[in-house]
Design a protein around this motif. Structure first.
Motif, PDB file in Angstrom:
ATOM      1  N   VAL A 218       0.784  -1.393   0.139  1.00  0.00           N
ATOM      2  CA  VAL A 218      -0.221   0.119  -0.032  1.00  0.00           C
ATOM      3  C   VAL A 218       0.825   1.242   0.119  1.00  0.00           C
ATOM      4  CG1 VAL A 218      -0.166  -0.105   2.427  1.00  0.00           C
ATOM      5  CG2 VAL A 218      -1.775   1.102   0.912  1.00  0.00           C
ATOM      6  N   SER A 219       0.592   2.087  -0.865  1.00  0.00           N
ATOM      7  CA  SER A 219       1.346   3.388  -0.957  1.00  0.00           C
ATOM      8  C   SER A 219       0.299   4.489  -0.601  1.00  0.00           C
ATOM      9  CB  SER A 219       1.914   3.815  -2.347  1.00  0.00           C
ATOM     10  OG  SER A 219       2.693   2.989  -2.835  1.00  0.00           O
ATOM     11  N   ILE A 220       0.649   5.303   0.538  1.00  0.00           N
ATOM     12  CA  ILE A 220      -0.340   6.318   1.217  1.00  0.00           C
ATOM     13  C   ILE A 220       0.293   7.518   0.851  1.00  0.00           C
ATOM     14  CG2 ILE A 220      -1.630   7.297   3.104  1.00  0.00           C
ATOM     15  CD1 ILE A 220      -2.122   4.169   3.834  1.00  0.00           C
ATOM     16  N   GLU A 221      -0.504   8.652   0.382  1.00  0.00           N
ATOM     17  CA  GLU A 221       0.084  10.115  -0.090  1.00  0.00           C
ATOM     18  C   GLU A 221      -0.445  11.166   0.666  1.00  0.00           C
ATOM     19  OE1 GLU A 221       0.901  11.729  -4.271  1.00  0.00           O
ATOM     20  OE2 GLU A 221       1.714   9.947  -3.957  1.00  0.00           O
ATOM     21  N   PHE A 222       0.234  11.901   1.058  1.00  0.00           N
ATOM     22  CA  PHE A 222      -0.254  13.352   1.884  1.00  0.00           C
ATOM     23  C   PHE A 222       0.394  14.433   1.099  1.00  0.00           C
ATOM     24  CE2 PHE A 222      -0.523   9.945   5.002  1.00  0.00           C
ATOM     25  CZ  PHE A 222      -1.671  10.185   5.605  1.00  0.00           C
ATOM     26  N   ASP A 223      -0.118  15.471   1.207  1.00  0.00           N
ATOM     27  CA  ASP A 223       0.723  16.739   0.462  1.00  0.00           C
ATOM     28  C   ASP A 223       2.195  16.851   0.692  1.00  0.00           C
ATOM     29  OD1 ASP A 223      -1.749  17.649  -0.703  1.00  0.00           O
ATOM     30  OD2 ASP A 223      -2.306  19.199   1.053  1.00  0.00           O
ATOM     31  N   GLU A 224       2.650  16.545   1.887  1.00  0.00           N
ATOM     32  CA  GLU A 224       4.104  16.930   2.201  1.00  0.00           C
ATOM     33  C   GLU A 224       4.576  15.599   2.592  1.00  0.00           C
ATOM     34  OE1 GLU A 224       5.460  19.855   1.789  1.00  0.00           O
ATOM     35  OE2 GLU A 224       3.252  20.503   1.011  1.00  0.00           O
ATOM     36  N   TRP A 225       4.227  14.403   2.506  1.00  0.00           N
ATOM     37  CA  TRP A 225       5.019  13.039   2.802  1.00  0.00           C
ATOM     38  C   TRP A 225       4.155  12.111   2.257  1.00  0.00           C
ATOM     39  CZ3 TRP A 225       3.767   9.051   6.422  1.00  0.00           C
ATOM     40  CH2 TRP A 225       2.662   9.272   7.210  1.00  0.00           C
ATOM     41  N   ARG A 226       4.789  10.847   2.171  1.00  0.00           N
ATOM     42  CA  ARG A 226       4.089   9.635   1.701  1.00  0.00           C
ATOM     43  C   ARG A 226       5.018   8.466   2.156  1.00  0.00           C
ATOM     44  NH1 ARG A 226       6.753   6.875  -2.405  1.00  0.00           N
ATOM     45  NH2 ARG A 226       4.806   5.914  -3.078  1.00  0.00           N
ATOM     46  N   PHE A 227       4.445   7.433   2.091  1.00  0.00           N
ATOM     47  CA  PHE A 227       5.049   6.175   2.604  1.00  0.00           C
ATOM     48  C   PHE A 227       4.379   4.740   1.648  1.00  0.00           C
ATOM     49  CE2 PHE A 227       1.458   6.087   5.587  1.00  0.00           C
ATOM     50  CZ  PHE A 227       1.251   4.587   5.572  1.00  0.00           C
ATOM     51  N   ASN A 228       5.198   3.968   1.561  1.00  0.00           N
ATOM     52  CA  ASN A 228       4.799   2.654   1.129  1.00  0.00           C
ATOM     53  C   ASN A 228       5.139   1.669   2.207  1.00  0.00           C
ATOM     54  OD1 ASN A 228       6.087  -0.199  -0.576  1.00  0.00           O
ATOM     55  ND2 ASN A 228       4.435   0.953  -1.679  1.00  0.00           N
ATOM     56  N   LEU A 229       4.302   0.541   2.266  1.00  0.00           N
ATOM     57  CA  LEU A 229       4.262  -0.442   3.126  1.00  0.00           C
ATOM     58  C   LEU A 229       3.935  -1.872   2.373  1.00  0.00           C
ATOM     59  CD1 LEU A 229       4.949  -0.590   6.458  1.00  0.00           C
ATOM     60  CD2 LEU A 229       2.444  -0.770   6.749  1.00  0.00           C
ATOM     61  N   ARG A 230       5.016  -2.571   2.402  1.00  0.00           N
ATOM     62  CA  ARG A 230       4.593  -3.859   1.539  1.00  0.00           C
ATOM     63  C   ARG A 230       5.315  -5.141   2.352  1.00  0.00           C
ATOM     64  NH1 ARG A 230       9.767  -4.611  -1.621  1.00  0.00           N
ATOM     65  NH2 ARG A 230       8.839  -5.984  -2.999  1.00  0.00           N
ATOM     66  N   MET A 231       5.041  -6.354   2.042  1.00  0.00           N
ATOM     67  CA  MET A 231       5.337  -7.571   2.535  1.00  0.00           C
ATOM     68  C   MET A 231       6.223  -8.177   1.663  1.00  0.00           C
ATOM     69  SD  MET A 231       2.153  -9.985   3.682  1.00  0.00           S
ATOM     70  CE  MET A 231       1.288  -9.919   2.297  1.00  0.00           C
ATOM     71  N   SER A 232       7.328  -8.942   2.229  1.00  0.00           N
ATOM     72  CA  SER A 232       8.242  -9.450   1.637  1.00  0.00           C
ATOM     73  C   SER A 232       7.558 -10.707   0.876  1.00  0.00           C
ATOM     74  CB  SER A 232       9.289 -10.085   2.512  1.00  0.00           C
ATOM     75  OG  SER A 232      10.011 -11.227   1.778  1.00  0.00           O
ATOM     76  N   ASN A 233       7.966 -11.304  -0.141  1.00  0.00           N
ATOM     77  CA  ASN A 233       7.575 -12.252  -0.694  1.00  0.00           C
ATOM     78  C   ASN A 233       8.030 -13.623  -0.278  1.00  0.00           C
ATOM     79  OD1 ASN A 233       5.940 -10.943  -2.989  1.00  0.00           O
ATOM     80  ND2 ASN A 233       8.039 -10.930  -4.084  1.00  0.00           N
ATOM     81  N   THR A 234       9.108 -13.453   0.358  1.00  0.00           N
ATOM     82  CA  THR A 234       9.866 -14.878   1.299  1.00  0.00           C
ATOM     83  C   THR A 234      10.033 -14.875   2.639  1.00  0.00           C
ATOM     84  OG1 THR A 234      11.854 -13.504   0.632  1.00  0.00           O
ATOM     85  CG2 THR A 234      11.189 -14.824  -1.286  1.00  0.00           C
ATOM     86  N   GLU A 235       9.727 -13.907   3.306  1.00  0.00           N
ATOM     87  CA  GLU A 235       9.756 -14.051   4.696  1.00  0.00           C
ATOM     88  C   GLU A 235       8.860 -13.168   5.529  1.00  0.00           C
ATOM     89  OE1 GLU A 235      13.920 -12.461   5.405  1.00  0.00           O
ATOM     90  OE2 GLU A 235      13.609 -11.378   3.902  1.00  0.00           O
ATOM     91  N   PRO A 236       8.552 -13.477   6.804  1.00  0.00           N
ATOM     92  CA  PRO A 236       7.588 -12.460   7.685  1.00  0.00           C
ATOM     93  C   PRO A 236       8.062 -11.304   7.835  1.00  0.00           C
ATOM     94  CG  PRO A 236       8.391 -14.142   9.097  1.00  0.00           C
ATOM     95  CD  PRO A 236       9.146 -14.375   7.595  1.00  0.00           C
ATOM     96  N   VAL A 237       8.249 -10.530   6.839  1.00  0.00           N
ATOM     97  CA  VAL A 237       8.949  -9.170   6.978  1.00  0.00           C
ATOM     98  C   VAL A 237       8.118  -8.053   6.236  1.00  0.00           C
ATOM     99  CG1 VAL A 237      10.986  -7.958   6.131  1.00  0.00           C
ATOM    100  CG2 VAL A 237      11.511  -9.926   7.245  1.00  0.00           C
TER     101      VAL A 237
END
Length: 452
Positions: free
Chosen positions: A401-420
């Motif tokens: 998921v990528s979440i965007e605001f006016d002055e900052w944004r972030f992306n959070l994603r799962m690894s395909n291979t480990e619980p990370v």
């Protein structure tokens, strides 16, 4: 039979229990039966087990009726180049890239060096290995193929030789295969190379070549400072990724290299499409737009990026993980083309690498990728999306998921291979905001993970 070496995109495993010559021979047979290939490139990396595995693989390919064109000790990109340049039916590189030294593996491609992964043939090859084989009525033959001259000519075609002038660069092959190519290029370039960990040595006397690990960066950084070099370059073992250090020995985040390469490439092409991954984007979007190009987001991972580049006829694709893809290189990743382009930019601009990069870090400071081990990644990602998504300007699910605001944004994603779970945060010219939001999200993840 243990087939755990078959992964989503390639094969990797410990030698000899997960990968060995006997299995390699069966894989060669299965590759021909599943793909129908008649002419196959085979190359191998510097690992001690690679020649035996490549020999067995070639025997299997020939037994199934394919002719093998042996390009010998090389990098992954040499197999990509030879397969497409000589219009072969496929290519197989024996390598485990930056895995531990007792591991090995294979990367497979079909015609035009299109990747063969779990969704287009790799699983079928794995399943076919388990069935009995009979030899083809007409056995294939093997012959050596000299590809270095054409490959070096191709690499040099990316830069304007007349704009280059003497500069000192530190090059660290990590005792992988990159040194062999630097020695060839050196004869055609005005640069002075300070070579460290240069000799190909599968014993990896200086550790496994993986410059993404901080402990592997110091030697390059120190040599840059000691020799007053304009830049440092380090590669992984099969040199499909390269990493950069500025003239102060500072390691440069891959994100900023994507923007710099996109800008340099679009200046040459006068526009075009650029594919990038969704983890960090604002710097790339800004530079691509200013250079008259069009930026297009793709899911992370080489198979996705290569396919999207083909679909869009993109000139360049970049991932912050230091994979850089080029249309004229059969849409494949190269660890050699990027540093040539950046060396050219240094010569043309007269600027230092740090000044080119600092301006971009200032405009779009980023956290870099932060990994956290999480018991239930989907639950944590969903909870964070629920909390931040409601107020967001934009929410995207291209990758995680990528979440965007006016002055900052972030992306959070799962690894395909480990619980990370992997977090990337960036802001618009506001380092304190980027740092504060990074800390806030990490605290939030920690609390959710502990059941809070």
């Amino acid at each position: 039979m243990d087939l755990s070496c078959f992964k989503a995109y390639d094969l990797r495993g410990r030698v000899p229990d997960q990968l060995n010559p006997k299995l390699a021979e069966l894989i060669g047979r299965a590759y021909v039966e599943i793909t129908g290939a008649k002419r196959v490139i085979v190359g191998y990396d510097i690992r001690l087990s690679s020649p035996d595995i490549a020999d067995a693989l070639s025997s299997g390919l020939m037994a199934a009726g394919a002719d093998v064109f042996d390009i010998g000790l090389c990098g992954t990109e040499n197999v990509y180049f030879a397969t497409s340049h000589y219009k072969m039916d496929g290519g197989i590189m024996v390598t485990a890239s930056h895995n531990p030294k007792d591991h090995n593996g294979m990367k497979m491609v079909g015609p035009d060096s299109r990747p063969i992964s779990s969704d287009n043939g790799l699983n079928e090859i794995r399943d076919r290995v388990l069935e009995p084989f009979t030899d083809a009525p007409k056995q294939g033959v093997i012959e050596p193929l000299e590809t270095t001259t054409a490959y070096i000519d191709h690499l040099l075609g990316y830069v304007d030789a007349s704009s280059l002038y003497p500069r000192t660069f530190v090059v660290n092959a990590g005792n992988g295969g990159a040194g062999l190519v630097i020695d060839e290029l050196e004869q055609h370039l005005p640069f002075d190379f300070v070579k460290i960990h240069h000799e190909a040595d599968g014993n990896f006397p200086n550790g496994v070549p993986n410059p993404i690990l901080e402990e592997n960066r110091q030697a390059t950084a120190d040599a840059v400072i000691e020799h007053g070099a304009a830049m440092g370059i380090a590669w992984d073992g099969d040199f499909d990724r390269c990493f950069f250090f500025d003239e102060n020995g500072r390691f440069i985040e891959g994100y900023y290299i994507v923007g710099l390469l996109a800008d340099q490439f679009l200046r040459k092409t006068g526009g075009g499409k650029v594919i990038h991954d969704p983890r960090l984007t604002w710097n790339t979007l800004d530079l691509v737009k200013k250079a008259g190009g069009e930026a297009i987001e793709s899911k992370t991972g080489h198979a996705f990026i290569k396919q999207r580049m083909r679909d869009e006829d993109a000139v360049y694709g970049g991932e912050m993980s230091a994979h850089h893809y080029f249309r004229d290189f059969a849409y494949c990743d190269s660890g050699m083309i990027p540093w040539l382009l950046i060396a050219e930019r240094l010569c043309q601009s007269g600027q230092t690498l740090s000044s080119l990069i600092d301006a971009r870090i200032e405009a779009y400071p980023a956290s870099g990728e932060i990994n956290r081990t999480i018991t239930d990644p989907p639950k944590v990602i969903a909870a964070i999306e629920a909390k931040y998504g409601a107020e967001a300007k934009q929410v995207s699910h291209v990758d995680g998921v990528s979440i965007e605001f006016d002055e900052w944004r972030f992306n959070l994603r799962m690894s395909n291979t480990e619980p990370v779970v992997r977090l990337n945060v960036e802001s618009r010219a506001d380092i304190p905001l980027m740092k504060a939001k990074t800390e806030e999200l990490l605290a939030e993840m920690e609390q959710l993970n502990s059941g809070g």
